[in-house]
Design a protein around this motif. Structure first.
Motif, PDB file in Angstrom:
ATOM      1  N   ASP A  12       0.263   0.217   7.814  1.00 50.64           N
ATOM      2  CA  ASP A  12       0.282  -0.269   6.429  1.00 50.64           C
ATOM      3  C   ASP A  12       1.230  -1.461   6.322  1.00 50.64           C
ATOM      4  N   SER A  26       1.702  -3.390   3.947  1.00 45.72           N
ATOM      5  CA  SER A  26       2.347  -3.527   2.633  1.00 45.72           C
ATOM      6  C   SER A  26       3.692  -2.816   2.589  1.00 45.72           C
ATOM      7  N   GLN A  27       3.991  -2.036   3.648  1.00 48.38           N
ATOM      8  CA  GLN A  27       5.276  -1.330   3.704  1.00 48.38           C
ATOM      9  C   GLN A  27       6.336  -2.098   4.493  1.00 48.38           C
ATOM     10  N   ASP A  77       6.376  -8.074   0.503  1.00 49.91           N
ATOM     11  CA  ASP A  77       5.753  -7.364   1.620  1.00 49.91           C
ATOM     12  C   ASP A  77       4.801  -8.311   2.345  1.00 49.91           C
ATOM     13  N   ASN A 137       8.619  -5.430   4.653  1.00 55.83           N
ATOM     14  CA  ASN A 137       9.131  -6.501   3.797  1.00 55.83           C
ATOM     15  C   ASN A 137       9.681  -7.663   4.614  1.00 55.83           C
TER      16      ASN A 137
END
Length: 407
Positions: free
Chosen positions: A153, A155-156, A26, A158
């Motif tokens: 976000d 981190s979502q 991510d 990739n």
């Protein structure tokens, strides 16, 4: 050999071969393990000490500098960041792509049979390729408000990566060389002809897909005679014209004479002088160019001068006068009928008598070459088409040059 990396960011990878693995991370994780190259260079400059000197020295052995804001690499970071931000916001749907990051870790990774391993958290991961992408990712993350990503976000999201690990600096440098020099760069005009978000490309593809031509009494799709996969047509090919050459015609029809220098650049509706919808632009340009194609279908099918990029560039610039958004008060103001009348007596044969010194070059051995592109000869073609009494205008119409007045 250095000791393997056994602690750090846990990841799962797939081994491709010894010392090469691939995986997915991510954005937050990528940016946590790979430094922003702009900050690395700032630290190396001595102006600010960010403690990245050792990392920067290692990077310098396998990467080129980004440099100041005036370098090509530095300029590309901003446009790349805009593209990335648009992609992760869903602006481009599924039609966007970035290459996998190519990373290098001097120490080997300890990878178990299931692919589990660890990546060092800082100071050991360097981008051997796709570094501009890394810099753009850092820019988007730090300037998220500027890109309309408040509350997003990261981190979502990739991104794919490949990592060369446990290989020498010399090997990493060679990988940089091979990635940047072994491939054959795609011609920019050809690449633009694949850009579905570009206005000129969209109009061109609509024109090709929606036009029928009369070939010896049979109505056939124009697309059958347009070569889209290459920039040049072979002698034995059945196609008449390339897609990139047709796009050149569309660009100059849209923008006029100024568009001759823009044939290898992107075009949007905002580049026109009036507020127009893309539907209006499509309709006006397509209607006129369908008429031109129908009128000169024989000349196109025989690949006469009208099928060459330089002539198409000048032709489009002339046709621009018939567009509703053509600037008023321009030189040689013409309406649609006036523009078409100018083309009536042009000699389109590939003959040096008509096109030598205009769109063709006559070599010392007498042979004629047509290698000049839109930017090289488009202006002369425009002058020849729109000024019938000029020296080049008379030449392309097979008329004798007027005597030069004396006194």
């Amino acid at each position: 050999m250095s000791d393997p990396v056994r602690t750090g960011l846990p990841v799962t990878v797939m081994e491709v071969r010894p010392q090469l693995a691939i995986g997915v991370l991510d954005w937050e994780s990528v940016l946590a393990i790979v430094h922003d190259p702009r900050l690395v260079e700032l630290s190396m400059s001595g102006r600010v000490d960010l403690g990245l000197g050792e990392y920067g020295e290692l990077r310098n052995q396998v990467q080129r500098l980004i440099g100041t804001g005036g370098t090509a690499k530095a300029k590309n970071i901003g446009s790349y960041a805009e593209y990335l931000a648009g992609g992760i916001k869903g602006k481009f749907g599924h039609g966007w792509s970035v290459p996998p990051l190519t990373l290098w870790c001097p120490r080997p990774l300890a990878i178990d049979k299931s692919g589990k391993t660890h990546l060092p958290l800082r100071d050991l991961i360097i981008a051997v390729d796709a570094e501009t992408q890394i810099a753009a990712m850092h820019r988007v993350r730090k300037g998220y408000r500027e890109y309309g990503l408040e509350g997003f976000d990261f981190s979502q999201v990739n991104t794919a990566f490949e990592i060369f690990h446990g290989v020498s600096t010399s090997d990493a440098r060679q990988i940089f060389h091979d990635r940047n020099l072994k491939g054959v760069p795609v011609d920019k005009s050809l690449a633009l002809s694949m850009d579905s978000r570009d206005l000129a490309t969209a109009v061109t593809r609509e024109l090709v897909a929606g036009t029928m031509v009369n070939v010896k009494g049979e109505m056939l799709p124009f697309s059958k005679f347009v070569l889209s996969s290459r920039r040049q047509i072979g002698k034995t090919a059945t196609e008449w014209v390339t897609l990139s050459a047709l796009r050149t015609l569309v660009v100059t029809t849209l923008l006029g004479k100024s568009g001759i220098q823009s044939t290898s650049g992107g075009v949007s509706a905002s580049d026109l002088t009036e507020e127009l919808t893309e539907q209006q632009v499509h309709r006006e340009v397509s209607t006129l160019l369908v008429e031109v194609i129908d009128r000169f279908v024989v000349e196109l099918s025989e690949r006469q001068a009208i099928a060459t990029p330089a002539v198409l560039a000048g032709l489009g610039a002339a046709l621009h006068h018939a567009m509703p958004w053509a600037a008023s008060g321009t030189e040689n103001p013409l309406d649609r009928e006036g523009v078409m009348r100018l083309l009536d007596d042009v000699r389109w044969e590939r003959d040096a008598r008509y096109w030598g010194g205009v769109a063709a070059t006559v070599r010392s051995d007498g042979k004629v070459t047509w290698g000049g592109g839109a930017k090289d000869s488009g202006y002369k073609v425009y002058e020849a088409l729109t000024r019938p009494d000029s020296r080049v205008g008379r030449r392309v119409r097979g008329l004798p040059e007027l005597p030069t007045s004396i006194g």
